[in-house]
Design a protein around this motif. Sequence first.
Motif, short mmCIF file in Angstrom:
data_model
loop_
_atom_site.label_atom_id
_atom_site.label_comp_id
_atom_site.label_asym_id
_atom_site.label_seq_id
_atom_site.Cartn_x
_atom_site.Cartn_y
_atom_site.Cartn_z
N ARG A 1 0.74 -1.14 -0.01
CA ARG A 1 -0.10 -0.17 -0.09
C ARG A 1 0.84 1.49 -0.11
O ARG A 1 0.64 2.19 -0.68
N ASP A 2 2.01 1.16 0.65
CA ASP A 2 2.93 2.23 0.85
C ASP A 2 3.55 2.53 -0.63
O ASP A 2 3.65 3.69 -0.86
N ALA A 3 3.64 1.47 -1.41
CA ALA A 3 4.54 1.81 -2.36
C ALA A 3 3.65 2.46 -3.45
O ALA A 3 4.20 3.19 -4.48
N LYS A 4 2.46 2.31 -3.47
CA LYS A 4 1.67 3.13 -4.50
C LYS A 4 1.82 4.62 -4.69
O LYS A 4 1.89 5.15 -5.68
N ILE A 5 1.97 5.33 -3.36
CA ILE A 5 2.01 6.76 -3.46
C ILE A 5 3.26 7.11 -4.36
O ILE A 5 3.45 8.27 -5.01
N THR A 6 4.19 6.29 -4.53
CA THR A 6 5.66 6.90 -4.97
C THR A 6 5.23 6.82 -6.65
O THR A 6 6.07 7.48 -7.11
N GLN A 7 4.21 6.32 -7.00
CA GLN A 7 3.94 6.32 -8.50
C GLN A 7 3.13 7.71 -8.80
O GLN A 7 3.07 7.97 -9.69
N ILE A 8 2.70 8.28 -7.78
CA ILE A 8 1.96 9.20 -7.79
C ILE A 8 2.22 10.81 -7.40
O ILE A 8 2.25 11.76 -8.13
N TYR A 9 2.89 10.81 -6.52
CA TYR A 9 3.31 12.26 -5.86
C TYR A 9 4.56 12.58 -6.31
O TYR A 9 5.36 11.99 -6.87
N GLU A 10 4.90 14.16 -6.25
CA GLU A 10 5.84 14.63 -7.02
C GLU A 10 5.98 14.34 -8.22
O GLU A 10 7.24 14.39 -9.08
N GLY A 11 4.85 14.18 -9.01
CA GLY A 11 4.67 14.18 -10.40
C GLY A 11 4.26 12.77 -10.82
O GLY A 11 5.01 11.79 -10.35
N THR A 12 2.93 12.38 -11.35
CA THR A 12 2.73 10.97 -11.58
C THR A 12 3.70 10.42 -12.65
O THR A 12 4.45 11.21 -13.33
N ASN A 13 3.67 9.17 -12.47
CA ASN A 13 4.62 8.51 -13.60
C ASN A 13 4.36 8.87 -15.05
O ASN A 13 5.13 8.55 -15.90
N GLN A 14 3.16 9.06 -15.19
CA GLN A 14 2.65 9.47 -16.63
C GLN A 14 3.38 10.80 -16.95
O GLN A 14 3.84 10.88 -18.17
N VAL A 15 3.24 11.82 -16.07
CA VAL A 15 4.11 12.95 -16.15
C VAL A 15 5.47 12.96 -16.27
O VAL A 15 6.14 13.48 -17.03
N GLN A 16 5.96 11.94 -15.64
CA GLN A 16 7.43 11.63 -15.64
C GLN A 16 7.86 11.27 -16.89
O GLN A 16 9.09 11.72 -17.62
N ARG A 17 6.91 10.41 -17.62
CA ARG A 17 7.30 9.93 -19.18
C ARG A 17 7.20 10.96 -19.97
O ARG A 17 7.91 11.29 -20.83
N ILE A 18 6.34 12.13 -19.81
CA ILE A 18 6.17 13.09 -20.59
C ILE A 18 7.59 14.01 -20.44
O ILE A 18 8.05 14.42 -21.84
N VAL A 19 8.05 14.25 -19.52
CA VAL A 19 9.00 15.02 -19.09
C VAL A 19 10.39 14.32 -19.70
O VAL A 19 11.35 14.86 -20.49
N MET A 20 10.37 12.94 -19.59
CA MET A 20 11.63 12.28 -20.26
C MET A 20 11.41 12.42 -21.78
O MET A 20 12.50 12.49 -22.49
N ALA A 21 10.24 12.37 -22.44
CA ALA A 21 10.14 12.14 -23.80
C ALA A 21 10.56 13.61 -24.42
O ALA A 21 11.10 13.66 -25.40
N ARG A 22 10.20 14.68 -23.66
CA ARG A 22 10.45 15.92 -23.98
C ARG A 22 11.92 16.28 -24.21
O ARG A 22 12.39 16.70 -25.19
N HIS A 23 12.63 15.74 -23.10
CA HIS A 23 14.01 15.84 -23.28
C HIS A 23 14.90 14.82 -24.27
O HIS A 23 15.88 15.41 -25.00
N LEU A 24 14.13 13.67 -24.39
CA LEU A 24 14.95 12.99 -25.66
C LEU A 24 14.53 13.57 -26.96
O LEU A 24 15.42 13.64 -27.93
N LEU A 25 13.21 14.06 -27.21
CA LEU A 25 12.96 14.72 -28.42
C LEU A 25 13.60 15.91 -28.55
O LEU A 25 13.89 16.52 -29.75
N GLY A 26 14.11 16.77 -27.59
CA GLY A 26 14.84 17.89 -27.69
C GLY A 26 16.06 17.66 -27.89
O GLY A 26 17.18 18.73 -27.81
N GLY A 27 16.79 16.36 -28.10
CA GLY A 27 18.08 16.21 -28.03
C GLY A 27 18.94 16.33 -27.03
O GLY A 27 20.40 16.56 -27.20
#
Length: 383
Positions: A357-383
Amino acid sequence: MVFEAYQLPEEHAEVRAAVRAVCDAKVAPHAAEADETGQFPQSSYDALRAADFHAPHVPAEYGGAGADALATAIVIEEVARACACSSLVPAGNKLGTMPLLLAADEQLKQRYLPPVARGEAMFSYCLSEPEAGSDAASMRTRAERDGDTWVLNGVKRWITNAGLSEFYTVFAVTDPTARSRGISAFVVERTDPGISFGAPERKLGIKGSPTREVYFDDCRIPADRIIGAPGTGFATAMRTLDHTRVTIAAQALGIAQGALDHALAYVRQRRQFGRAVADFQGVQFMLADMGMSLEAARQLTYAAAGRSERGEADLTYFGAAAKCFASDVAMRVTTDAVQLLGGYGYTRDFPLERMMRDAKITQIYEGTNQVQRIVMARHLLGG
């Protein structure tokens, strides 16, 4: 040419051993009670404070231990291995104070960092709102200048340790026409007139760390409590998260390691069909995958911590990657650990269901993991 295998510097290994000793003796024994009662584990906090593990990141010039980013991550990892909600003491203090370390003037640092270093106060971070979660730039909390004061009005949601912390980093709109460039950051004290707190949220996990709304009703603070220049608050908030996503990755690591440790102990002693459960190949394959993914997450997290310490340009990518990967690993490892214990894993007699139960929140707070993937993709596409 001789290549040496990568290993932690000796001083970091010593930090791990010291934190683990404190947590095994004085934090882990209170973890189940904190989860059951939903009460802040004061005795665990006292133990961390006595050992100087409550805010290890605070620089020595402000009375802190001066731990680097990797050592701080190891502290959080080891505390989370014993009790996830207790790990939100060092993690929350780093999150709340990082804007000051990044952007505040020296006077503000000298005023607010030493009490945190001494363990006299905790610091909370107030960014999210009811209508502004992932889209933090849409916040509605306002701060208006009135002579030599600022007056804040609005509400913040999902604030870790709200009501317990003495100090709050609060982000508010100071120029409604400028969107993200019209947001500023402030320090608000728990005793300031006009600040109040909602009831604790009823959560799936990390129950011993209170999460509340924070209300600002004509909350008047001195003008010198602004962090950095007006309009720079949003940039400070995002820079802060680049650094502190590493701490959430570390928290996820600790939860996963604790679950794997308990699962290993169980399958060694549990017998079925005349032999230890650990002897069955299917179980061994599960354990191998758990250990392999956990170690991969650890290496990525430590690499991100190194970049945080050096302030490297690719920290945004590595912080997002570490947080995203480690939290996904924590969810898988804790779920598999529950499975390995069978029916016992589903009961509160063992800590695995709590860790899951405790582990679940780590996928959500300080930016959901969906947002993290957006962040990573932008950096990859930006070179």
